[in-house]
Design a protein around this motif. Sequence first.
Motif, PDB file in Angstrom:
ATOM      1  N   PHE A 595       0.842  -1.190   0.000  1.00  0.00           N
ATOM      2  CA  PHE A 595       0.000   0.000   0.000  1.00  0.00           C
ATOM      3  C   PHE A 595       0.883   1.247   0.000  1.00  0.00           C
ATOM      4  O   PHE A 595       1.396   1.661   1.046  1.00  0.00           O
ATOM      5  CB  PHE A 595      -0.918   0.002   1.222  1.00  0.00           C
ATOM      6  CG  PHE A 595      -1.777  -1.228   1.311  1.00  0.00           C
ATOM      7  CD1 PHE A 595      -2.910  -1.355   0.540  1.00  0.00           C
ATOM      8  CD2 PHE A 595      -1.428  -2.280   2.156  1.00  0.00           C
ATOM      9  CE1 PHE A 595      -3.696  -2.492   0.600  1.00  0.00           C
ATOM     10  CE2 PHE A 595      -2.208  -3.415   2.230  1.00  0.00           C
ATOM     11  CZ  PHE A 595      -3.347  -3.527   1.439  1.00  0.00           C
ATOM     12  N   PRO A 596       1.086   1.855  -1.185  1.00  0.00           N
ATOM     13  CA  PRO A 596       1.962   3.035  -1.290  1.00  0.00           C
ATOM     14  C   PRO A 596       1.159   4.334  -1.332  1.00  0.00           C
ATOM     15  O   PRO A 596      -0.053   4.344  -1.609  1.00  0.00           O
ATOM     16  CB  PRO A 596       2.658   2.804  -2.630  1.00  0.00           C
ATOM     17  CG  PRO A 596       1.574   2.136  -3.463  1.00  0.00           C
ATOM     18  CD  PRO A 596       0.732   1.324  -2.510  1.00  0.00           C
ATOM     19  N   SER A 597       1.828   5.438  -1.093  1.00  0.00           N
ATOM     20  CA  SER A 597       1.212   6.760  -1.250  1.00  0.00           C
ATOM     21  C   SER A 597       2.308   7.805  -1.424  1.00  0.00           C
ATOM     22  O   SER A 597       3.463   7.585  -1.047  1.00  0.00           O
ATOM     23  CB  SER A 597       0.349   7.119  -0.040  1.00  0.00           C
ATOM     24  OG  SER A 597       1.141   7.386   1.098  1.00  0.00           O
ATOM     25  N   GLY A 598       1.914   8.927  -1.985  1.00  0.00           N
ATOM     26  CA  GLY A 598       2.830  10.045  -2.152  1.00  0.00           C
ATOM     27  C   GLY A 598       2.090  11.362  -2.003  1.00  0.00           C
ATOM     28  O   GLY A 598       0.888  11.454  -2.271  1.00  0.00           O
ATOM     29  N   ALA A 599       2.793  12.396  -1.560  1.00  0.00           N
ATOM     30  CA  ALA A 599       2.188  13.711  -1.364  1.00  0.00           C
ATOM     31  C   ALA A 599       3.233  14.793  -1.560  1.00  0.00           C
ATOM     32  O   ALA A 599       4.434  14.573  -1.340  1.00  0.00           O
ATOM     33  CB  ALA A 599       1.568  13.824   0.031  1.00  0.00           C
ATOM     34  N   ILE A 600       2.764  15.963  -1.982  1.00  0.00           N
ATOM     35  CA  ILE A 600       3.631  17.125  -2.157  1.00  0.00           C
ATOM     36  C   ILE A 600       2.884  18.358  -1.671  1.00  0.00           C
ATOM     37  O   ILE A 600       1.673  18.474  -1.857  1.00  0.00           O
ATOM     38  CB  ILE A 600       4.063  17.288  -3.635  1.00  0.00           C
ATOM     39  CG1 ILE A 600       5.019  18.478  -3.769  1.00  0.00           C
ATOM     40  CG2 ILE A 600       2.861  17.422  -4.545  1.00  0.00           C
ATOM     41  CD1 ILE A 600       5.617  18.604  -5.155  1.00  0.00           C
ATOM     42  N   SER A 601       3.605  19.259  -1.020  1.00  0.00           N
ATOM     43  CA  SER A 601       3.009  20.528  -0.590  1.00  0.00           C
ATOM     44  C   SER A 601       4.036  21.644  -0.774  1.00  0.00           C
ATOM     45  O   SER A 601       5.244  21.404  -0.855  1.00  0.00           O
ATOM     46  CB  SER A 601       2.549  20.463   0.866  1.00  0.00           C
ATOM     47  OG  SER A 601       3.647  20.279   1.742  1.00  0.00           O
ATOM     48  N   TRP A 602       3.516  22.867  -0.817  1.00  0.00           N
ATOM     49  CA  TRP A 602       4.351  24.034  -1.125  1.00  0.00           C
ATOM     50  C   TRP A 602       4.005  25.156  -0.165  1.00  0.00           C
ATOM     51  O   TRP A 602       2.868  25.631  -0.129  1.00  0.00           O
ATOM     52  CB  TRP A 602       4.099  24.455  -2.575  1.00  0.00           C
ATOM     53  CG  TRP A 602       4.890  25.638  -3.054  1.00  0.00           C
ATOM     54  CD1 TRP A 602       6.018  26.167  -2.512  1.00  0.00           C
ATOM     55  CD2 TRP A 602       4.583  26.442  -4.202  1.00  0.00           C
ATOM     56  NE1 TRP A 602       6.459  27.234  -3.232  1.00  0.00           N
ATOM     57  CE2 TRP A 602       5.597  27.433  -4.284  1.00  0.00           C
ATOM     58  CE3 TRP A 602       3.583  26.420  -5.167  1.00  0.00           C
ATOM     59  CZ2 TRP A 602       5.604  28.407  -5.275  1.00  0.00           C
ATOM     60  CZ3 TRP A 602       3.595  27.366  -6.169  1.00  0.00           C
ATOM     61  CH2 TRP A 602       4.598  28.358  -6.219  1.00  0.00           C
ATOM     62  N   LYS A 603       5.002  25.573   0.632  1.00  0.00           N
ATOM     63  CA  LYS A 603       4.810  26.697   1.550  1.00  0.00           C
ATOM     64  C   LYS A 603       4.988  28.004   0.781  1.00  0.00           C
ATOM     65  O   LYS A 603       6.060  28.612   0.766  1.00  0.00           O
ATOM     66  CB  LYS A 603       5.811  26.625   2.697  1.00  0.00           C
ATOM     67  CG  LYS A 603       5.663  25.406   3.592  1.00  0.00           C
ATOM     68  CD  LYS A 603       6.680  25.449   4.727  1.00  0.00           C
ATOM     69  CE  LYS A 603       6.606  24.250   5.628  1.00  0.00           C
ATOM     70  NZ  LYS A 603       7.616  24.300   6.724  1.00  0.00           N
ATOM     71  N   MET A 604       3.927  28.440   0.149  1.00  0.00           N
ATOM     72  CA  MET A 604       4.012  29.603  -0.730  1.00  0.00           C
ATOM     73  C   MET A 604       4.289  30.887   0.040  1.00  0.00           C
ATOM     74  O   MET A 604       4.815  31.860  -0.524  1.00  0.00           O
ATOM     75  CB  MET A 604       2.709  29.736  -1.525  1.00  0.00           C
ATOM     76  CG  MET A 604       2.443  28.582  -2.481  1.00  0.00           C
ATOM     77  SD  MET A 604       0.915  28.784  -3.408  1.00  0.00           S
ATOM     78  CE  MET A 604       1.304  30.241  -4.388  1.00  0.00           C
ATOM     79  N   GLN A 605       3.931  30.916   1.336  1.00  0.00           N
ATOM     80  CA  GLN A 605       4.142  32.146   2.096  1.00  0.00           C
ATOM     81  C   GLN A 605       5.620  32.478   2.255  1.00  0.00           C
ATOM     82  O   GLN A 605       5.979  33.616   2.597  1.00  0.00           O
ATOM     83  CB  GLN A 605       3.479  32.038   3.484  1.00  0.00           C
ATOM     84  CG  GLN A 605       4.214  31.154   4.486  1.00  0.00           C
ATOM     85  CD  GLN A 605       3.823  29.692   4.365  1.00  0.00           C
ATOM     86  OE1 GLN A 605       3.162  29.311   3.411  1.00  0.00           O
ATOM     87  NE2 GLN A 605       4.217  28.887   5.330  1.00  0.00           N
TER      88      GLN A 605
END
Length: 1024
Positions: A595-605
């Motif tokens: 059971f795999p997963s991936g995520a990405i986020s961007w601290k635009m501030q």
Amino acid sequence: MKKIINKSFGIFLLFSLCAGFSYAQKKVSGKVVDQSGFSIPGTSIVEKNTTNGVSTDFDGSFTLYVENENAILEISSMGFKTQEVPVLNTSTFTIVLLEDISQLEEVVVIGYQTVKKSDVTGAVSKINTEELSEIPANSVEELLVGRVSGLIIGNPSDDPGAGLNVRIRGASSFTATTPLIVVDGFPLGDAGNLKQINPADIVSVEVLKDASAASIYGSRGANGVILVTTRRGKEGKMAVNFTGITTVSDFASEFDIFKNPVNLAVLTDEGRVNSGLTPIYVGAEDVNGTFFPSISQIRDGYPTTDYVDYAFRTTINKNYNVSIYGGTEKTKYNFGLNLNTQDGVVRNNDLSKVTVSFGIDQKLNDKVSLSTNMNISRGKRSDNGGISFDRNILFPIFDENNNFFKANDNDFANPAALTELRVNETKTLDLISSSIFLWQINDALKFKSQFNYSLGSSFQERYFPDTYTQLGFEGNGVAFNDNFQNQRVVVDAYFTYNKTFAEKHALTLLAGYSSEYFEVRTSQLRAQDFVNGSLGAGNLSLGNEQRTSNDFIETALSSAISRLNYTFDDKVLFTFTGRLDGSSNFGANNKYAFFPSGAISWKMQKEAFVKEGLPFVNELKPRVSYGIVGNQAIGPFETLNRLGNGRYFTNDGFVTTIGPGIISNNGIFIESRGLGNPDLRWETTKVFNVGLDFSGFHRRLDFAFEFYNKTTDDLLVDSTLPPTSGFDFLRINAGKIENKGIELSLNYDVVRKQDFKISTGLIFNRNKNKVLSIGPPETTSVLSDDFGNQYRFTGTNFRDQYRSNINVFAINHPVNVFYGAVVRGIVQSEAEGLFNGLTGAAAQPGEFLYEDINGDGQIDPFGADRTIIGDPNPDFSASFTLDASYKNWELSALFNGSFGGDVVNMNKFSTGAGGGQVSNLLQRWSPDNRSTAYPSLRDNRNVAFSDWWIEDGSFVRIQNVRLGYNLGIKNIRCIDNAKIYFSGDNLYNFTNYSGIDPEVNLQGTDQNRVPRLRRFSLGLDITF
């Protein structure tokens, strides 16, 4: 003259002193801003070591008179570092406050590790439950109602110890839909009934909603995960906290039952006459030997009994907690004691429980530490459910000999007899323990091992006396001793590597192993035909006939876990998670799944264009994730061919046999199961999630948005087998369900001053559920109608359709939709009924006029003229919170609502006058009352399920209102703090639903005729 001079001099001196004092004061003014130059309203400006202070207005400005130029200003605001500014010779100030990172960087538990809230890449919600400790609750799930986006909690029962319905983002399976609950790293099972943990010991709860967050739990994360963190010891002097809550409960609405005996008699006879039967209220015994007075006798004052008054009571519940915690740098400890008594609103329907918890955190040296915690709960439950509060009010409690009254030999519904003579008591013991070994190998690498063990046991005694209970009458007294025990062992061991390279590349690696073993043992001793029943279940040897049975179930799960977190320049974050699960529930062909997963986020501030172009933004973080989680929604051994046993009576007595298959009798059919399927595989749920976190205006406004699309494949269902196989059903993988929706959460500090604060919160959830497939029609009991609907009745097997089950799984519709006929109105004449395709008794005046849906000229409300007529799933749900404080006073309120869901009101009417909502029975059709939506009374009517029984179940409930006062006795003798508070729960429900309460079970059926409880609580919280 002298007196006048003296008085004048005194007045002059007083004015001089006042003038001198005014002259000594110094006026200072200015503005408070953040690092971007934006004003900070509500900032506290206080002259140090005094109570002289003000708050900045909406544009950050302030004016304050201080004693002199030696004064020092203390400036503080939530989310910023406190500053001290000397006045000296300055009169006008521009004060720049710096953000306090220690306040902003809240830590969030995400499974096997913690991260800063700003570094979360998945859909995770956190609640600090210490703020909710003043709400009377028997489980952590109760505290979460209406407080987490995407988390829907229903409370269909107020019985002591009753569980809750818990779902995260809709139903993802036909069978298993409840999220996993994990306490301090220990996965305990399904949420909804976590009674072993004292809610007062819980400090925070995290809810993992998407696959990126939940996939670390692999095959147990398909329905989401709820992480619970309990109180630990703290460095510092020992603190003792006591809380005591007393709760008074009573019904929130009135009973809609017969209270007028004349109406009871008239309507009962009317229903019988309309059925072709003779009246019974004629002052004589009926065929069963029951005496019914005549209507004239009743009008003359025949005695009645208020069974509602006898069966129910106003309850007083008590909940006391003592917490002790403290410690040194090396040793920290905590201890908790909870005494909880819950008196059910039904007499002799009670629960009492004692819970003890303790923990120790020991630092052996700079690198190694040990922790242990244990929770022990002991409970006793007396169950008096199912008594007849709506019994015929013309029946007394006692007969002329002062024995419990029986209307006839087959009357087993006297609530007084059942309450006093029937026994149903359960004693429980629960143990939950964890031990943790933590080794900080070096600055970057650490090892953690956690051993978890739980034990749950219960002993239940039941006795049914031979005279006043049906089971006891048939068996000349029947008694049971039921034993239950489960054990769970979970061992986790994993390494965590945390390193920053070249100042911009932060890397965290987690890798390890998890092993779980779970077993359940049950046994039952049964005795009947008692020589003497005075000891009841206390001595089964007094029964001439005795039987024994037992069962044993065990499962095992072995897993490899891994997670990678990478952050570039504290701006862009990547998370990759994988878990390999192997379950004993599956055969060799599909025992393991990844059971795999991936995520990405961007601290635009943190980007320059946001800092310069949107200076009011404190946080702006878009997130995207995708992953796969699983569900092992089957019991053990279903991949294997199983043997069963049975007992048969022959001329030589009972004979026990054993052979292939498991035979069960469901009251209608005998079914054969037990054929294994080695190709069974995991249900898999694929989740795509897009989110946005925003905080601005000095973090006075917080906003979070989620969009998700969740699809579950390979649903585990029953397949019907041909008779030649010797079996009826085989479990297979077939079917597909989709959930997609949006979640919004908004929090805003309306007023943020030193002594006055107002904040509000809003949560909005919308989930659209759809069944995409239910398997091949030839093997999975899929039916079809004339309107293109493909469906199968819900329930454990195919036989449910013969009971006219009202819920179905239908392709391209939500789960559990209602399937039935459509009512056009009420038949006004036999000619009208015949003209519209009705026949026989169904065509008579006062009957339901059903729609000829398929247009064949014949009405069949039990067959061809049925279609999908309703949906119990709400269109959306929402909640609103209000928190305010003024000096020592605190006020909070929670409004919780559900909108668009349908409810089947099974109490709306009855075939005769023996049940249903009496206010509706009085509106029944009759030759003198034709303009009504209600049919006539007829005892032997064969009622088809239709949309007539379905109502809009939308509601807005005042869930909780709380008023508290801090007594202001800090540091007085041994008391550090004390508060008294008043709380009200379920204060009012705004709804158009005509039944008792629209908050019902997940199938949307209301069979409960007991009103919900309204609770008022008074509490005291003292810290020493």
